[in-house]
Design an enzyme around this catalytic site. Sequence first.
Site, PDB file in Angstrom:
ATOM      1  N   CYS A   1       7.397  82.901  76.917  1.00 39.41           N
ATOM      2  CA  CYS A   1       8.761  82.929  76.463  1.00 39.41           C
ATOM      3  C   CYS A   1       9.643  83.626  77.555  1.00 39.41           C
ATOM      4  O   CYS A   1      11.123  83.367  77.605  1.00 39.41           O
ATOM      5  CB  CYS A   1       8.958  83.686  75.197  1.00 39.41           C
TER       6      CYS A   1
ATOM      7  N   ASP B   1       4.570  87.718  70.453  1.00 34.81           N
ATOM      8  CA  ASP B   1       3.815  87.540  68.921  1.00 34.81           C
ATOM      9  C   ASP B   1       2.583  86.804  68.978  1.00 34.81           C
ATOM     10  O   ASP B   1       1.754  87.086  68.281  1.00 34.81           O
ATOM     11  CB  ASP B   1       4.998  87.229  68.022  1.00 34.81           C
TER      12      ASP B   1
ATOM     13  N   LYS C   1      11.494  89.301  69.355  1.00 29.73           N
ATOM     14  CA  LYS C   1      12.463  90.366  69.091  1.00 29.73           C
ATOM     15  C   LYS C   1      13.568  90.607  69.932  1.00 29.73           C
ATOM     16  O   LYS C   1      13.872  91.676  69.934  1.00 29.73           O
ATOM     17  CB  LYS C   1      11.381  91.541  68.935  1.00 29.73           C
TER      18      LYS C   1
ATOM     19  N   GLU D   1       3.217  89.848  61.118  1.00 30.89           N
ATOM     20  CA  GLU D   1       3.153  88.613  60.680  1.00 30.89           C
ATOM     21  C   GLU D   1       2.009  87.949  60.207  1.00 30.89           C
ATOM     22  O   GLU D   1       0.967  88.169  61.047  1.00 30.89           O
ATOM     23  CB  GLU D   1       4.062  87.571  61.714  1.00 30.89           C
TER      24      GLU D   1
ATOM     25  N   SER E   1       5.704  84.548  60.339  1.00 27.88           N
ATOM     26  CA  SER E   1       6.150  84.097  61.371  1.00 27.88           C
ATOM     27  C   SER E   1       7.087  82.871  61.076  1.00 27.88           C
ATOM     28  O   SER E   1       6.986  82.252  59.983  1.00 27.88           O
ATOM     29  CB  SER E   1       4.795  83.176  62.224  1.00 27.88           C
TER      30      SER E   1
END
Length: 557
Positions: free
Chosen positions: A50, A82, A125, A447, A473
């Site tokens: 990401c 994540d 986040k 999550e 999620s």
Amino acid sequence: MPDNRRSQAITQGAKRTPNRAMLRAVGFGDGDFDKPIVGIANGFSTITPCNMGLDTLTQCAEHALKTSGAMPQVFGTITVSDGISMGTEGMKYSLVSREVIADSIETAVQAESMDGVIAIGGCDKNMPGAVIALARMNVPAIFVYGGTIKPGHYRGRDLTIVSAFEAVGQYTAHRIDEQELLEVERHACPGAGSCGGMYTANTMSSAIEAMGLSLPHSSTMAAEDEEKRISAARSAEVLVEAIKKQILSRDLITRKALENAVSVVMAVGGSTNAVLHLLAIAHAAEVDFCIDDFEAIRARVPVLCDLKPSGRYVTTDLHKAGGIPQVMKMLLDHDLLHGDCLTISGQTVAETLRDIPAQPRPDQDVIRPWDHPVYAQGHLAILKGNLSPEGSVAKISGIKKPVITGPARVFDSEEACMAAILERTIQPGDVVVIRYEGPKGGPGMREMLSPTSALIGEGLGDSVGLITDGRFSGGTYGMVVGHVAPEAFAGGVIGLVEEGDSITIDAHQRLLQLNVTEDELVRRRAAWQPPAPRYTRGVLAKYAKLVSSASRGAVTD
């Protein structure tokens, strides 16, 4: 007023000779102390795909700021992957990272008296963390999204990271073999960018675009495409103009803008995490906005986009079909968007959408025509009842049975639940309860993508309910309810559920109910004792002491 009204505190006058001396060491010259100083909050890391492309976007923004007459100062902030931490103790740090990101950006910008800030982020986040900081500081600011990952491909189907999670359940249920499990792993994530469906990262980037804090079309661009780099540079130029005009973050983050964001989240079929994050952003901006507002908007906004996890397409497909501006124009034309909201460009929402067609192109079916939506109402429902008097969040798209009543299967941690799923002891009709995973109890509100994906992989997604005081999620779908509040650790009724109790989840009635008598609940509450905190030192212990209920956004201030 000068454009450097904030940074004058460190650049002007004889007393600031030492300050200027240090600034000269990082590249300032004689003519630069009258220019606005713009921070670039760079979330670059190789922790996750990401964020691995953010350094390039930072360099594009830095160059554009200099060309536009500003002085950039680059500083770093953290991220948590994540997807990599999912299903482990490490996932407890994910939501915590939202606060760390917000605190770090606020700290750097305020300490160095910056005149504006560009926040560049990728993983889930990064977006809410950055916007919380922008709302707190109320300086001219813009967000640059790192971009979505392109889909992987295997045997003629598009893959995302959720495909890998679901493959675990398929393998456990002997629906695929070890070789296919490996091939899904190899092909799910082909390069840089945030998870490719309308999961949390793409949901929040879309919401930020809807609020006018990022440029039109920027929230759905692929991380590896040239237009993303062009957009980063253009964002820097727009911010310099916003500094001149003194367009502040709270001029953009208004109640109307938050309503616009929620409307877009509903229309694109976005993540349950949007509820948590938008509540936190509203709190930071001191805007009166509560969990019940989501339900009011859900009732009037249709789901227009057929996107994963419950739909067919990925975010790059949405981009090709017209992106968020196309969705917003359709909402605007049906009086479901506030067109008078200001954007960072200085234009109103209506002005930015002026040239967008009223209807989506007929040669695509990612964005449905208004009279043929995916669902007639929004998909993020707020459920209440004796199990969640403060509210809980259910994603009700893609489910075949919106009502289930069944026996509770109770687990005091995600790991215990996951073990039961993989041992195949969960049966059709069960309602799985995962508790002590809330903001305080986890702490950190993990999550539950691993359990929900495993259930779907085993073919139980339509026949098993799952409730938790943790989160889900953006890749989760099925009859699942998260953010149950009050949480178990704080004395919520979810902590009083016993194995075999009857629980009803009713999406139609927006009800989450434990079917035992009030007298029995009183008896159980008298016998209940809060468990000892799982952490007594470090960031998780501090977070657990400060964090609020999920129904208020799990904020720490």
